[in-house]
Design a protein around this motif. Structure first.
Motif, PDB file in Angstrom:
ATOM      1  N   MET A   1       0.804  -1.188   0.000  1.00 19.15           N
ATOM      2  CA  MET A   1       0.000   0.000   0.000  1.00 19.15           C
ATOM      3  C   MET A   1       0.856   1.264   0.000  1.00 19.15           C
ATOM      4  O   MET A   1       0.335   2.336  -0.194  1.00 19.15           O
ATOM      5  N   ILE A   9      -5.995   5.385  -2.007  1.00 23.05           N
ATOM      6  CA  ILE A   9      -6.426   4.526  -0.898  1.00 23.05           C
ATOM      7  C   ILE A   9      -7.866   4.844  -0.520  1.00 23.05           C
ATOM      8  O   ILE A   9      -8.676   3.936  -0.294  1.00 23.05           O
ATOM      9  N   ARG A  13     -10.969   2.303  -0.700  1.00 21.07           N
ATOM     10  CA  ARG A  13     -11.764   2.073   0.505  1.00 21.07           C
ATOM     11  C   ARG A  13     -13.252   2.330   0.226  1.00 21.07           C
ATOM     12  O   ARG A  13     -14.106   1.536   0.611  1.00 21.07           O
ATOM     13  N   THR A  79      -6.202  -0.977   5.119  1.00 18.60           N
ATOM     14  CA  THR A  79      -6.061   0.264   4.359  1.00 18.60           C
ATOM     15  C   THR A  79      -6.026   1.475   5.287  1.00 18.60           C
ATOM     16  O   THR A  79      -6.022   2.600   4.819  1.00 18.60           O
TER      17      THR A  79
END
Length: 80
Positions: A1, A9, A13, A79
């Motif tokens: 990540m 991100i 998400r 995440t």
């Protein structure tokens, strides 16, 4: 990540949350909606067979969707 930006991100998400919500809604509708069952003729044994097939189908869907939800939840946890 580490190679993703904060914006990427957040997009991932949001996408995962949307997919998760869609899966839950779909599963809920499948369980609550008996309209896909028709009892045309037949006796109690035929009806029992239809109900058994429907139950088994719902179990397969439940198992498949639970696995997917677990993967989504795992990804969401990672995440942050």
């Amino acid at each position: 990540m580490h190679h993703l930006t904060e914006e990427q991100i957040k997009e991932l998400r949001d996408l995962l949350l949307a997919i998760r919500e869609k899966i839950i809604k779909s599963a809920d509708e499948q369980i609550k909606d008996p309209s896909n069952i028709t009892f045309e003729g037949g006796d109690e044994i035929d009806r029992a067979n239809i109900e058994t097939e429907r139950y088994l189908q719902l179990q397969r869907v439940k198992t498949r969707e639970l696995k997917l939800l677990r993967k989504i939840d795992y990804a969401l946890l990672n995440t942050t």
